[in-house]
Design a protein around this motif. Structure first.
Motif, PDB file in Angstrom:
ATOM      1  N   GLY A   1      -7.903  31.693  36.720  1.00 49.94           N
ATOM      2  CA  GLY A   1      -7.277  32.605  35.763  1.00 49.94           C
ATOM      3  C   GLY A   1      -5.969  33.180  36.266  1.00 49.94           C
ATOM      4  N   ALA A   2      -5.488  34.212  35.585  1.00 54.74           N
ATOM      5  CA  ALA A   2      -4.205  34.824  35.946  1.00 54.74           C
ATOM      6  C   ALA A   2      -4.110  36.210  35.328  1.00 54.74           C
ATOM      7  N   ALA A   3      -3.241  37.042  35.896  1.00 52.67           N
ATOM      8  CA  ALA A   3      -2.964  38.379  35.362  1.00 52.67           C
ATOM      9  C   ALA A   3      -1.467  38.539  35.164  1.00 52.67           C
ATOM     10  N   TYR A   4      -1.096  39.171  34.059  1.00 47.79           N
ATOM     11  CA  TYR A   4       0.307  39.387  33.741  1.00 47.79           C
ATOM     12  C   TYR A   4       0.522  40.812  33.240  1.00 47.79           C
ATOM     13  N   VAL A   5       1.749  41.270  33.417  1.00 47.41           N
ATOM     14  CA  VAL A   5       2.215  42.453  32.703  1.00 47.41           C
ATOM     15  C   VAL A   5       3.236  41.963  31.687  1.00 47.41           C
ATOM     16  N   SER A   6       3.056  42.365  30.445  1.00 48.14           N
ATOM     17  CA  SER A   6       4.035  42.034  29.414  1.00 48.14           C
ATOM     18  C   SER A   6       4.918  43.258  29.183  1.00 48.14           C
ATOM     19  N   VAL A   7       6.212  43.090  29.405  1.00 47.87           N
ATOM     20  CA  VAL A   7       7.163  44.174  29.160  1.00 47.87           C
ATOM     21  C   VAL A   7       7.616  44.062  27.708  1.00 47.87           C
ATOM     22  N   ASN A   8       7.253  45.057  26.912  1.00 53.00           N
ATOM     23  CA  ASN A   8       7.463  44.979  25.469  1.00 53.00           C
ATOM     24  C   ASN A   8       8.672  45.780  25.006  1.00 53.00           C
ATOM     25  N   LYS A   9       9.015  45.571  23.750  1.00 51.02           N
ATOM     26  CA  LYS A   9      10.141  46.252  23.114  1.00 51.02           C
ATOM     27  C   LYS A   9       9.798  47.710  22.806  1.00 51.02           C
ATOM     28  N   GLY A  10      10.798  48.568  22.788  1.00 52.46           N
ATOM     29  CA  GLY A  10      10.601  49.963  22.433  1.00 52.46           C
ATOM     30  C   GLY A  10      10.261  50.117  20.964  1.00 52.46           C
ATOM     31  N   LEU A  11       9.260  50.949  20.683  1.00 51.90           N
ATOM     32  CA  LEU A  11       8.818  51.193  19.317  1.00 51.90           C
ATOM     33  C   LEU A  11       8.485  52.661  19.122  1.00 51.90           C
ATOM     34  N   ILE A  12       8.460  53.084  17.880  1.00 50.80           N
ATOM     35  CA  ILE A  12       8.017  54.438  17.562  1.00 50.80           C
ATOM     36  C   ILE A  12       6.500  54.503  17.758  1.00 50.80           C
ATOM     37  N   THR A  13       6.071  55.354  18.675  1.00 50.74           N
ATOM     38  CA  THR A  13       4.645  55.577  18.913  1.00 50.74           C
ATOM     39  C   THR A  13       4.388  57.077  18.955  1.00 50.74           C
ATOM     40  N   ARG A  14       3.116  57.454  19.063  1.00 50.12           N
ATOM     41  CA  ARG A  14       2.769  58.873  19.124  1.00 50.12           C
ATOM     42  C   ARG A  14       3.356  59.530  20.370  1.00 50.12           C
ATOM     43  N   SER A  15       3.528  58.754  21.450  1.00 50.96           N
ATOM     44  CA  SER A  15       4.069  59.339  22.675  1.00 50.96           C
ATOM     45  C   SER A  15       5.591  59.235  22.758  1.00 50.96           C
ATOM     46  N   SER A  16       6.165  58.100  22.334  1.00 49.73           N
ATOM     47  CA  SER A  16       7.620  57.928  22.457  1.00 49.73           C
ATOM     48  C   SER A  16       8.374  58.904  21.564  1.00 49.73           C
ATOM     49  N   SER A  17       7.743  59.362  20.494  1.00 49.72           N
ATOM     50  CA  SER A  17       8.413  60.238  19.533  1.00 49.72           C
ATOM     51  C   SER A  17       8.788  61.598  20.098  1.00 49.72           C
ATOM     52  N   VAL A  18       8.154  61.995  21.200  1.00 49.96           N
ATOM     53  CA  VAL A  18       8.414  63.332  21.741  1.00 49.96           C
ATOM     54  C   VAL A  18       9.244  63.311  23.024  1.00 49.96           C
ATOM     55  N   ILE A  19       9.753  62.143  23.421  1.00 52.76           N
ATOM     56  CA  ILE A  19      10.564  62.046  24.636  1.00 52.76           C
ATOM     57  C   ILE A  19      12.037  62.203  24.269  1.00 52.76           C
ATOM     58  N   PRO A  20      12.770  63.128  24.915  1.00 48.79           N
ATOM     59  CA  PRO A  20      14.198  63.298  24.617  1.00 48.79           C
ATOM     60  C   PRO A  20      14.953  61.979  24.702  1.00 48.79           C
ATOM     61  N   ILE A  21      15.891  61.771  23.840  1.00 49.15           N
ATOM     62  CA  ILE A  21      16.794  60.625  23.697  1.00 49.15           C
ATOM     63  C   ILE A  21      16.111  59.377  23.119  1.00 49.15           C
TER      64      ILE A  21
END
Length: 409
Positions: A273-293
């Motif tokens: 098998g294998a393990a990966y991290v997928s680096v994804n695109k920025g999206l509006i989420t419940r957490s990203s909405s409250v971060i400045p900029i």
């Protein structure tokens, strides 16, 4: 009976619409079905060789839900999901994820797929034991594990100590424009740097320790299929947000996640098998909405990418991850995955494209409250923010009374 309106303050929505959440989940399922037809993807029943049994840790919203939908409705996989949601009653609403899970289970069963969803603490060993028993009960083994947890707190299973995560810069105050999506007001917001144990505590909650524990216990229980792969999700983003994100407390946690991916990968190689991290695109989420900029940046990003025809939401991105990164072999079988030098899958390739970022760098300093409509996709980010909570979803009558808050139809 009541008419449900969104309850919003400072980019936080504290309620959800059951019918809207259900409709939005069905919309994602329909998108995946359309992509399946377009790509000619074969389900298992049609002779395909994609994922057979998929476990999604953090299955209720965002990338986790989109991953589960992609596995089930494009490849015909049986799925097990776990997330911790506030359950609805007849008179009290639940979290959006609770309604999303109900809808997924309903639609998967209607499609003849096995589905099991557990409303439980994904950080707890007791939950892992329950999941392992479910896999054994199905007399199967898991060949894909999606790890998509986002939580403000975690109880260490060994010490029972409660740890809390924070979104803060490291070493210095971070200041940036804060865009209120609903009012269109722009203010300057400042976030104080992390203090004391806030950095290690955030890593403890949002890093890779729990992911590693999941894989270790699943492997020891003998419920991982040969060739099993696991993927966790991360974000890097543009340089303008690095101080608050990539170089901040959350960034430290994501770096830990990426580091532990190498340990997990080595462990899974023993069974092919294998393990990966997928680096994804920025999206509006419940957490990203409250971060400045971040909200302003995403508004500009959406406008630029939509103009170029490269914009994706959660479901579009996860469907592409499965179809164009993970299952690209004959009859949709697992194949070699393209990765960067750190063994990461880069689904943020379109966001961080040089021409996209150059256009964003040009626009960002010019954004004002007066020219929002011209510089920012304010309608787009507002819709995404509301739709996460079941509002502003086409085809839903928001003037109608909801007689039972626990029902999705």
């Amino acid at each position: 009976m009541a008419v449900i309106k969104p309850m919003i303050r400072s980019n936080i929505c504290i309620n959800a619409h059951p019918i809207g959440c259900a409709k939005e989940t069905v919309n994602q399922i329909n998108y995946v079905k359309s992509q399946k037809a377009k790509r000619g993807t074969k389900t298992l029943a049609e002779g395909g060789k994609g994922p057979k049994t998929v476990l999604v840790v953090g299955c209720s919203t965002g990338y986790g839900l989109a991953s589960r939908i992609s596995a089930a409705f494009e490849y015909g996989a049986d799925t097990i999901g776990v997330s911790f949601e506030k359950e609805a009653t007849q008179t009290k609403g639940g979290t959006p994820g609770w309604y999303n899970n109900l809808t997924f289970d309903r639609e998967a069963k209607a499609a003849g797929l096995k589905t099991a969803t557990f409303n439980a603490d994904a950080f707890a060993d007791e939950t892992r034991a329950t999941i392992i028993n479910q896999i054994k009960e199905w007399n199967t083994k898991v060949d894909l594990i999606i790890y998509s947890l986002a939580s403000p707190v975690r109880i260490d299973p060994d010490t029972k100590v409660l740890y809390k995560s924070v979104i803060k810069p490291i070493g210095q105050v971070y200041s940036g424009a804060s865009l209120d999506m609903m009012t269109g007001k722009i203010t300057q917001a400042s976030t104080q740097p992390a203090e004391g144990d806030e950095i290690p505590n955030t890593v403890k909650v949002m890093g890779g320790e729990d992911w590693e524990r999941w894989i270790k216990q699943l492997k020891e229980a003998g419920v991982l299929a040969d060739g099993c792969r696991t993927i966790a999700y991360s974000y890097i983003g543009p340089s303008l947000s690095h101080a608050i994100y990539r170089d901040g407390t959350i960034g430290e946690a994501k770096k830990d996640l990426e580091k532990r991916a190498h340990n997990i990968d080595a462990s899974l190689k023993e069974i092919g098998g294998a393990a990966y991290v997928s680096v994804n695109k920025g999206l509006i989420t419940r957490s990203s909405s409250v971060i400045p900029i971040i909200t302003q940046y995403l508004g500009v990003l959406f406008k630029v990418m939509k103009a170029k025809g490269t914009h994706e939401g959660c479901i579009e991105q996860m469907e592409r991850l499965f179809a164009e990164r993970l299952y690209t072999g004959a009859d949709n079988s697992p194949a070699k995955v393209p990765v960067d030098s750190e063994n990461r899958i880069r689904m943020d390739d379109w966001e961080l494209a040089a021409d996209v970022q150059a256009e964003i760098d040009r626009i960002m300093p010019t954004v004002t409250e007066e020219n929002l409509e011209q510089t920012v996709d304010i309608a787009g980010i507002r819709h995404d923010f509301l739709a996460i909570n079941g509002f502003d979803v086409e085809g839903v009558d928001y003037s109608a009374d909801v007689a039972d808050m626990s029902k999705i139809d």
